[in-house]
Motif scaffolding. Sequence first.
Motif, PDB file in Angstrom:
ATOM      1  N   UNK A 128     -21.045  16.307 -10.352  1.00  0.00           N
ATOM      2  CA  UNK A 128     -22.499  16.273 -10.192  1.00  0.00           C
ATOM      3  C   UNK A 128     -22.916  15.315  -9.084  1.00  0.00           C
ATOM      4  N   UNK A 129     -22.213  14.196  -8.998  1.00  0.00           N
ATOM      5  CA  UNK A 129     -22.520  13.222  -7.949  1.00  0.00           C
ATOM      6  C   UNK A 129     -22.356  13.848  -6.568  1.00  0.00           C
TER       7      UNK A 129
ATOM      8  N   UNK B 137     -24.881  16.415  -1.861  1.00  0.00           N
ATOM      9  CA  UNK B 137     -24.935  17.510  -0.889  1.00  0.00           C
ATOM     10  C   UNK B 137     -26.322  18.135  -0.855  1.00  0.00           C
ATOM     11  N   UNK B 138     -26.908  18.361  -2.032  1.00  0.00           N
ATOM     12  CA  UNK B 138     -28.248  18.941  -2.101  1.00  0.00           C
ATOM     13  C   UNK B 138     -29.278  18.009  -1.463  1.00  0.00           C
ATOM     14  N   UNK B 139     -29.191  16.719  -1.768  1.00  0.00           N
ATOM     15  CA  UNK B 139     -30.135  15.747  -1.198  1.00  0.00           C
ATOM     16  C   UNK B 139     -30.010  15.701   0.319  1.00  0.00           C
ATOM     17  N   UNK B 140     -28.784  15.781   0.796  1.00  0.00           N
ATOM     18  CA  UNK B 140     -28.535  15.706   2.235  1.00  0.00           C
ATOM     19  C   UNK B 140     -29.040  16.946   2.968  1.00  0.00           C
ATOM     20  N   UNK B 141     -28.636  18.122   2.502  1.00  0.00           N
ATOM     21  CA  UNK B 141     -28.903  19.343   3.256  1.00  0.00           C
ATOM     22  C   UNK B 141     -30.270  19.961   2.991  1.00  0.00           C
ATOM     23  N   UNK B 142     -30.782  19.842   1.784  1.00  0.00           N
ATOM     24  CA  UNK B 142     -32.078  20.442   1.470  1.00  0.00           C
ATOM     25  C   UNK B 142     -33.215  19.435   1.609  1.00  0.00           C
ATOM     26  N   UNK B 143     -32.980  18.210   1.168  1.00  0.00           N
ATOM     27  CA  UNK B 143     -34.053  17.218   1.178  1.00  0.00           C
ATOM     28  C   UNK B 143     -33.999  16.296   2.393  1.00  0.00           C
ATOM     29  N   UNK B 144     -32.970  16.470   3.223  1.00  0.00           N
ATOM     30  CA  UNK B 144     -32.908  15.734   4.482  1.00  0.00           C
ATOM     31  C   UNK B 144     -32.556  14.266   4.368  1.00  0.00           C
TER      32      UNK B 144
ATOM     33  N   UNK C 261     -16.201   8.950  -0.920  1.00  0.00           N
ATOM     34  CA  UNK C 261     -17.505   9.354  -1.463  1.00  0.00           C
ATOM     35  C   UNK C 261     -18.405   9.911  -0.360  1.00  0.00           C
ATOM     36  N   UNK C 262     -18.943  11.106  -0.521  1.00  0.00           N
ATOM     37  CA  UNK C 262     -19.919  11.633   0.443  1.00  0.00           C
ATOM     38  C   UNK C 262     -21.323  11.104   0.133  1.00  0.00           C
ATOM     39  N   UNK C 263     -21.381   9.851  -0.366  1.00  0.00           N
ATOM     40  CA  UNK C 263     -22.639   9.227  -0.753  1.00  0.00           C
ATOM     41  C   UNK C 263     -22.398   7.732  -0.951  1.00  0.00           C
ATOM     42  N   UNK C 264     -23.484   6.986  -1.109  1.00  0.00           N
ATOM     43  CA  UNK C 264     -23.391   5.562  -1.440  1.00  0.00           C
ATOM     44  C   UNK C 264     -23.546   5.408  -2.939  1.00  0.00           C
TER      45      UNK C 264
ATOM     46  N   UNK D  69     -21.193  24.012   1.431  1.00  0.00           N
ATOM     47  CA  UNK D  69     -21.051  22.571   1.655  1.00  0.00           C
ATOM     48  C   UNK D  69     -20.481  21.884   0.408  1.00  0.00           C
ATOM     49  N   UNK D  70     -20.914  22.333  -0.767  1.00  0.00           N
ATOM     50  CA  UNK D  70     -20.385  21.764  -2.014  1.00  0.00           C
ATOM     51  C   UNK D  70     -18.890  22.049  -2.136  1.00  0.00           C
TER      52      UNK D  70
END
Length: 341
Positions: free
Chosen positions: A157-158, A163-170, A208-211, A329-330
């Motif tokens: 889920x993380x 990925x969703x936050x990055x690609x859809x929400x910018x 991690x593809x996130x912080x 992307x996921x």
Amino acid sequence: MKIALDAMGGDNAPSINIIGAKDALAEYPSIETLFLVGDEETLKKACAEHKLTDARIQIVHAKEVVEMHESGAKTLRSKKHSSIAIATELVKKGEADAVVSAGNTGAAVATATLKLRTLKGVERAGIASPIPNEYGVCNLLDAGANPEATARHLVTYAVMGAIYSNHVMGVKDPVVGLMSNGEEDEKGNSLTKETFALLKQLEAAGKCPFSFKGNVEGHDLFDTKLDVALCDGFTGNIILKSCEATAKAMSKWMKIEFKRTPLRTLGAAMSRGVFKAVKQRSSYESYGGSPLLGVNGVCIIAHGGSSGLAMKNAIRVAQETVDQSVNPHIEAALASLDEAS
């Protein structure tokens, strides 16, 4: 872009779905076809009533409807010709790029999981529900699809939420937090502690593809830079419904208090613009729908009490999720984690 709309889903169907469809078609010219799935005669009458004559509309007959009170899993067997089943089938066959429904959430999740299956590397799909905060939007994941989550599910889920936050929400560098009963590393139950350890391992390995923010609490949903808040579906659903109920209660109490004296009523009138802005920012109508991340297709789940505006925005979310190729992307992100492990 072809989108299948469960036109019989929702507390106020089919009217709100027809209104949302009409507004979406007017605003989004990239929609090539919008399938309205449901009882043909009922939908024809509703389209006539709301003057929906767009040539891009195509009605697909479905003789059954999954009611809001029914068991989602059981209806897979008892109502094989329901509007949500047939709408999802259009995605499975490749005739539609996404399915949108404000109907029975359990039925939408079960149908999408069974018919579309999950993406490679995903064991359980999860609902990402947007919650407005001081810095933008925090996606609560999972908000109700998987009440019996494991630590591996939450790690997935993380990744999906980021990925969703990055690609859809910018969001360039999404921040992910783990819902717990305290910010300290040692806080939490067995699920959160195991998840925390796995995420820390990924962070230490630079994979991690996130912080990773670490453990976060309820207030962080609103006042912390947080793009994804992780939890199991049982906890997430309670959080989401509690937030909605609190917002409604506060609105009701403020209206009562403002009417107590003429001076307060005048103050309320002078602040009308502020109240309108806050309502728009906090209302689910502005965000439309929540993606069911992890299924091999795009499925957007809208609020059961959605208005026409909310349905228009749910269709927008579907369009954006398809346009930004979220699923590929996921899969790529999860494959890179597998290669690293």
